[in-house]
Design a protein around this motif. Structure first.
Motif, PDB file in Angstrom:
ATOM      1  N   GLU A 154       0.792  -1.217   0.000  1.00 50.61           N
ATOM      2  CA  GLU A 154       0.000   0.000   0.000  1.00 50.61           C
ATOM      3  C   GLU A 154       0.827   1.272   0.000  1.00 50.61           C
ATOM      4  O   GLU A 154       0.399   2.313   0.409  1.00 50.61           O
ATOM      5  N   ASN A 155       2.041   1.220  -0.476  1.00 50.48           N
ATOM      6  CA  ASN A 155       2.848   2.427  -0.468  1.00 50.48           C
ATOM      7  C   ASN A 155       2.562   3.214  -1.716  1.00 50.48           C
ATOM      8  O   ASN A 155       3.261   3.140  -2.693  1.00 50.48           O
ATOM      9  N   ARG A 211      -3.561   4.660  -1.468  1.00 43.46           N
ATOM     10  CA  ARG A 211      -3.908   3.582  -0.588  1.00 43.46           C
ATOM     11  C   ARG A 211      -3.097   3.558   0.705  1.00 43.46           C
ATOM     12  O   ARG A 211      -3.464   2.897   1.648  1.00 43.46           O
ATOM     13  N   ILE A 251      11.145 -11.501   7.440  1.00 43.36           N
ATOM     14  CA  ILE A 251      12.101 -11.030   6.429  1.00 43.36           C
ATOM     15  C   ILE A 251      11.627  -9.738   5.769  1.00 43.36           C
ATOM     16  O   ILE A 251      12.343  -9.152   4.965  1.00 43.36           O
ATOM     17  N   GLY A 252      10.441  -9.339   6.083  1.00 41.43           N
ATOM     18  CA  GLY A 252       9.975  -8.084   5.521  1.00 41.43           C
ATOM     19  C   GLY A 252       8.612  -7.760   6.082  1.00 41.43           C
ATOM     20  O   GLY A 252       7.936  -8.621   6.633  1.00 41.43           O
ATOM     21  N   GLY A 312       5.152  -4.760   5.481  1.00 40.42           N
ATOM     22  CA  GLY A 312       4.592  -3.609   4.797  1.00 40.42           C
ATOM     23  C   GLY A 312       3.529  -3.022   5.688  1.00 40.42           C
ATOM     24  O   GLY A 312       3.521  -3.264   6.894  1.00 40.42           O
ATOM     25  N   PHE A 360       0.456  -3.760   5.641  1.00 40.12           N
ATOM     26  CA  PHE A 360      -0.658  -4.673   5.904  1.00 40.12           C
ATOM     27  C   PHE A 360      -0.235  -6.096   6.171  1.00 40.12           C
ATOM     28  O   PHE A 360      -1.056  -6.927   6.517  1.00 40.12           O
ATOM     29  N   VAL A 362       6.066 -10.546   6.437  1.00 38.81           N
ATOM     30  CA  VAL A 362       6.536 -11.671   5.627  1.00 38.81           C
ATOM     31  C   VAL A 362       7.604 -12.419   6.423  1.00 38.81           C
ATOM     32  O   VAL A 362       8.544 -11.823   6.933  1.00 38.81           O
ATOM     33  N   ALA A 387       8.486 -17.946   1.279  1.00 40.88           N
ATOM     34  CA  ALA A 387       8.116 -16.724   2.011  1.00 40.88           C
ATOM     35  C   ALA A 387       6.646 -16.864   2.403  1.00 40.88           C
ATOM     36  O   ALA A 387       5.810 -17.194   1.557  1.00 40.88           O
ATOM     37  N   LYS A 409       3.609 -14.800   3.618  1.00 42.96           N
ATOM     38  CA  LYS A 409       3.089 -13.444   3.811  1.00 42.96           C
ATOM     39  C   LYS A 409       1.808 -13.541   4.623  1.00 42.96           C
ATOM     40  O   LYS A 409       0.860 -14.222   4.206  1.00 42.96           O
ATOM     41  N   VAL A 443       7.446 -13.206  -8.671  1.00 39.94           N
ATOM     42  CA  VAL A 443       7.364 -14.060  -7.482  1.00 39.94           C
ATOM     43  C   VAL A 443       6.100 -14.914  -7.590  1.00 39.94           C
ATOM     44  O   VAL A 443       5.003 -14.394  -7.791  1.00 39.94           O
ATOM     45  N   MET A 451       4.657 -18.057  -0.713  1.00 37.97           N
ATOM     46  CA  MET A 451       5.212 -17.588  -1.982  1.00 37.97           C
ATOM     47  C   MET A 451       6.640 -18.079  -2.151  1.00 37.97           C
ATOM     48  O   MET A 451       7.315 -18.411  -1.165  1.00 37.97           O
ATOM     49  N   VAL A 474      12.487 -15.082  -2.247  1.00 30.93           N
ATOM     50  CA  VAL A 474      13.593 -14.398  -2.921  1.00 30.93           C
ATOM     51  C   VAL A 474      14.420 -13.760  -1.808  1.00 30.93           C
ATOM     52  O   VAL A 474      13.970 -12.816  -1.161  1.00 30.93           O
ATOM     53  N   ASP A 497      15.289  -6.340  -1.037  1.00 33.19           N
ATOM     54  CA  ASP A 497      14.694  -5.664  -2.190  1.00 33.19           C
ATOM     55  C   ASP A 497      15.678  -4.713  -2.857  1.00 33.19           C
ATOM     56  O   ASP A 497      16.743  -4.405  -2.320  1.00 33.19           O
ATOM     57  N   ASN A 557       9.431  -3.042  -4.409  1.00 37.18           N
ATOM     58  CA  ASN A 557       8.654  -4.204  -4.844  1.00 37.18           C
ATOM     59  C   ASN A 557       9.424  -5.115  -5.796  1.00 37.18           C
ATOM     60  O   ASN A 557       8.847  -5.981  -6.442  1.00 37.18           O
ATOM     61  N   LEU A 589      12.324  -7.791  -5.768  1.00 38.74           N
ATOM     62  CA  LEU A 589      13.124  -8.618  -4.854  1.00 38.74           C
ATOM     63  C   LEU A 589      14.346  -9.131  -5.591  1.00 38.74           C
ATOM     64  O   LEU A 589      14.270  -9.521  -6.762  1.00 38.74           O
TER      65      LEU A 589
HETATM   66  N1  LIG Z   1       8.503 -13.626  -1.786  1.00 33.60           N
HETATM   67  C1  LIG Z   1       9.250 -12.897  -0.968  1.00 33.60           C
HETATM   68  N2  LIG Z   1      10.494 -13.274  -0.673  1.00 33.60           N
HETATM   69  C2  LIG Z   1      11.256 -12.537   0.153  1.00 33.60           C
HETATM   70  N3  LIG Z   1      10.854 -11.393   0.738  1.00 33.60           N
HETATM   71  C3  LIG Z   1       9.624 -10.969   0.495  1.00 33.60           C
HETATM   72  C4  LIG Z   1       8.748 -11.687  -0.375  1.00 33.60           C
HETATM   73  N4  LIG Z   1       7.593 -11.017  -0.444  1.00 33.60           N
HETATM   74  C5  LIG Z   1       7.726  -9.930   0.320  1.00 33.60           C
HETATM   75  N5  LIG Z   1       8.946  -9.893   0.897  1.00 33.60           N
HETATM   76  C6  LIG Z   1       9.464  -8.854   1.809  1.00 33.60           C
HETATM   77  O1  LIG Z   1       8.405  -8.363   2.611  1.00 33.60           O
HETATM   78  C7  LIG Z   1       8.199  -6.970   2.405  1.00 33.60           C
HETATM   79  C8  LIG Z   1       6.730  -6.658   2.510  1.00 33.60           C
HETATM   80  O2  LIG Z   1       6.030  -7.378   1.535  1.00 33.60           O
HETATM   81  P1  LIG Z   1       4.894  -6.694   0.710  1.00 33.60           P
HETATM   82  O3  LIG Z   1       5.410  -5.454   0.054  1.00 33.60           O
HETATM   83  O4  LIG Z   1       4.307  -7.697  -0.189  1.00 33.60           O
HETATM   84  O5  LIG Z   1       3.908  -6.330   1.916  1.00 33.60           O
HETATM   85  P2  LIG Z   1       2.742  -5.302   1.905  1.00 33.60           P
HETATM   86  O6  LIG Z   1       2.117  -5.167   3.236  1.00 33.60           O
HETATM   87  O7  LIG Z   1       1.873  -5.670   0.779  1.00 33.60           O
HETATM   88  O8  LIG Z   1       3.559  -4.004   1.605  1.00 33.60           O
HETATM   89  P3  LIG Z   1       3.080  -2.547   1.265  1.00 33.60           P
HETATM   90  O9  LIG Z   1       3.108  -1.792   2.542  1.00 33.60           O
HETATM   91  O10 LIG Z   1       4.131  -2.111   0.279  1.00 33.60           O
HETATM   92  O11 LIG Z   1       1.734  -2.618   0.670  1.00 33.60           O
HETATM   93  C9  LIG Z   1       8.816  -6.677   1.048  1.00 33.60           C
HETATM   94  O12 LIG Z   1       9.240  -5.343   0.962  1.00 33.60           O
HETATM   95  C10 LIG Z   1       9.969  -7.659   1.005  1.00 33.60           C
HETATM   96  O13 LIG Z   1      11.094  -7.118   1.664  1.00 33.60           O
END
Ligand SMILES: Nc1ncnc2c1ncn2[C@@H]1O[C@H](COP(=O)(O)OP(=O)(O)OP(=O)(O)O)[C@@H](O)[C@H]1O
Length: 625
Positions: free
Chosen positions: A2-3, A7, A354-355, A357, A359, A362, A375, A377, A407, A423, A426, A430, A474, A476
């Motif tokens: 959502e960046n 949104r 590992i990450g 966002g 919402f 991960v 991964a 999520k 991905v 998922m 990776v 990023d 976005n 990876l």
């Molecule tokens: N398949 C993956 N493999 C490794 N790291 C991942 C993967 N998917 C997401 N990540 C890590 O998790 C972080 C957050 O994932 P993602 O951007 O999908 O979450 P989001 O909540 O949808 O984010 P946003 O706030 O951008 O909407 C990514 O920036 C990345 O560092």
């Protein structure tokens, strides 16, 4: 996920403040029901419909209140209710203290009020001011009603009703509306509105929800529209925004205020405004800063080297990651396991974050049988409230996709509170972090990365899918055992949609947003190529092509719309002519002239054997002369 312009944060908007509004309604509704019960057992008494003006305010068109003995048992209860209603619309610091007839006679009891008559409310110590109050009254439908009439209006947040309320708000604040409730564009309206991201703080319990909203000619041709856009943005689903204040505490009563100096606004339903509302807690200040994050860069050919924009999100993940957390399967870090639905729990061990966002978090996870890592999520549905369609679209799109540079979604599981996506993993982080670490890339590295990105885009576009949020965060990165970048994969399909006709929703991330999105003339697949062009530009020089010197979003948008693409020295002096030609073609302002993804892949610079020893200056100057 959502960046982006519209949104960020909005998917997770809390509804609690408006629920207050709603619960007030509910209380009033139940009072009404009680009244109805009473009325059934007693002879029905007709309410006196009485209009009240504000003493000395010739612009306030008044409020009609149905006065029933069952509703107001004392004169004081009427003045208290009047205070509540009037403070929404006029300045009345001490509340209603005295009620006068239009001739200036003091009214002392409920029985003195006559059906169909008008009265004047004054505050503490205010002498009666004789004015032609009724001249300011307009058609009765436009009056703001308090009591049963307004309850039916408030209980259902249909757009028409919301509009009525907005009309009243506007009217109460001196803005003009036409007879049918449609706001007229103020004479200045056309001139004041330009694309601008504002921060909206939804009034309520601290820390409050902070949202970003792009105001522009499409969603904000009038103040009424802007308020509706804010209502939508903060998910005020129990009614509409009734009051908006700037951070300095000024009530927003005219459209231009959204485009003046202040860019943080406080949105209210029916609730009172307190001085403390304008003080931000630490967390709120941080969220406001995040909302404002734009590249702080320069495009001039001289001066210090511009910097990259601030990375969106991810802080929590990094902190969590840095604080420890083992590989997948470490019992100590298997905190998410209890959340997992049974099928996933049986199949995977869950490991470190590992990450993250706005919402989702991960985590790494490992297939118990094959030991292969994935991964996981975990999307928090509560944070996506009102924006579930984005999540559904993300999963729907991902299910369709199968491409080595995208991905892949392995499986998914749903629970009432969470959505779990397994998922492909990776593991190199990023591209944003890679850019931060490397500053800029050699042409062969940039070629490899843009080649991967563009082949993913070309694949998506062949399916008529536009990603709409292509940015380094976005992408990876795959790294080799020596730590070198081997390639990248496109992730986060939260904004991806199929395109069958021009799209108009303003979304994306400011630095990467294409001019046609800002122009709101309708856009399509080519916006992804624009974003990829911005990324190529960054890879080659380390800073974005369009920015504003002071981080001002509007100036950034102006820069994008002006489309004056520069390749300032010394940063571009050593970049080949072919690379510059490709960037220029990916960043053509007119989408019809801009390269398609396939054209990018066909460009001479993309060939592995491209000779980078061309003279950029000679070539570029000749071309532009
Ligand atoms: N398949 C993956 N493999 C490794 N790291 C991942 C993967 N998917 C997401 N990540 C890590 O998790 C972080 C957050 O994932 P993602 O951007 O999908 O979450 P989001 O909540 O949808 O984010 P946003 O706030 O951008 O909407 C990514 O920036 C990345 O560092």
């Amino acid at each position: 996920m959502e960046n982006n312009l519209s949104r960020s944060g909005s998917r997770s908007s809390s509804v609690c403040e408006l629920e207050k509004d709603f619960s007030d309604m509910e209380i009033m509704k139940s009072r009404t029901n009680r009244r109805n019960v009473m009325l059934r057992s007693q002879p029905a008494r007709k309410a006196k419909r009485v209009r009240f003006f504000r003493n000395g305010d010739k612009f306030y068109s008044g409020v009609i209140i149905p006065v029933l003995p069952e509703r107001y048992r004392s004169f004081d209860s009427l003045t208290a209710d009047l205070t509540r209603v009037l403070v929404d619309n006029v300045t009345l610091p001490s509340g209603v203290r005295t009620i006068y007839s239009l001739e200036g006679r003091k009214i002392g009891k409920l029985d003195d009020l006559e059906d169909g008559q008008s009265y004047v409310c004054s505050g503490f110590g205010e002498p009666f001011k004789r004015l032609d109050y009724e001249a300011s009254a307009v058609t009765p439908q436009s009056f703001r009603l308090s009591g049963p009439e307004s309850l039916s209006d408030s209980a259902s947040p249909s757009p028409a009703r919301a509009n009525n309320r907005l009309s009243r708000y506007l009217q109460a604040n001196g803005s003009s509306t036409t007879g049918n409730g449609t706001a007229r564009v103020s004479p200045a309206g056309d001139n004041v509105v330009r694309p601008r991201i504002v921060t909206i703080i939804r009034n309520g319990v601290k820390p409050r929800k902070v949202c970003r909203l792009l105001l522009n000619k499409r969603n904000s041709p009038t103040l009424e529209h802007a308020l509706a856009a804010i209502t939508e943005c903060i998910k005020l689903d129990t009614g509409c925004v009734r009051k908006v204040f700037t951070q300095s505490g000024t009530a927003v009563t005219a459209l231009h205020q959204f485009f003046d100096d202040e860019d943080v606004f406080f949105a209210y339903g029916n609730e009172r405004v307190n001085q403390e509302d304008f003080e931000l807690e630490f967390e709120e200040s941080r969220a406001v800063l995040q909302c404002r994050k734009t590249p702080i860069t320069r495009n001039s050919r001289t001066g210090p080297k511009p910097r990259m924009p601030v990375k969106a999100g991810g802080g929590a993940a990094r902190a969590a990651s840095e604080a420890g957390g083992g590989a997948a399967g470490d019992a100590a870090d298997d905190v998410a396991a209890p959340l997992l639905p049974q099928p996933l729990r049986l199949k995977y061990n869950v490991g470190k974050i590992i990450g993250d966002g706005n919402f989702a978090v991960v985590r790494i996870c490992k297939d118990k049988t094959t030991n292969k890592e994935y991964a996981l999520k975990i999307i928090d549905k509560a944070k996506c409230k009102g924006k579930e369609h984005y999540v559904e679209a993300e999963v729907r799109v991902m299910r369709k996709l199968c491409h080595p540079r995208i991905v892949s979604l392995i499986e998914e599981q749903d629970s009432p509170e969470w959505l779990f996506l397994i998922m492909e993993l990776v593991s190199g982080g990023d591209l944003f972090d890679s850019i931060a670490a490397a500053s800029k890339f050699s042409e062969p590295q940039a070629r490899l990365l843009i080649g991967h990105l563009t082949s993913a885009i070309a694949y998506l576009h062949s399916l008529s899918i536009v990603h709409r949020d292509i940015k380094p965060e976005n992408l990876l990165v795959e790294v080799g055992s020596d730590g070198s970048i081997r390639g990248l994969k496109l992730a986060d399909f939260g904004l991806a949609v199929e395109v069958w006709r021009p799209l108009h929703a303003v979304c994306g991330t400011p630095t990467y947003v294409a001019p046609e999105i800002l122009l709101e003339t309708g856009y399509g697949l080519k916006i992804d190529v624009w974003a990829a062009g911005v990324i190529l530009y960054i890879l080659l020089c380390g800073f974005p092509p369009f920015s504003s010197p002071d981080g001002d979003q509007e100036k950034l948008f102006d820069a994008i719309l002006s489309a004056r693409l520069e390749f300032p020295a010394p940063h571009w002096e050593r970049v080949s002519a072919g690379a510059i030609d490709l960037v220029a073609n990916m960043l053509r302002p007119q989408p019809e002239l801009r390269f398609a993804a396939e054209d990018v892949l066909d460009h001479a610079w993309m060939a592995d054997d491209y000779d980078e020893s061309c003279d950029f200056r000679t070539w570029y100057d000749e071309d532009s002369s």
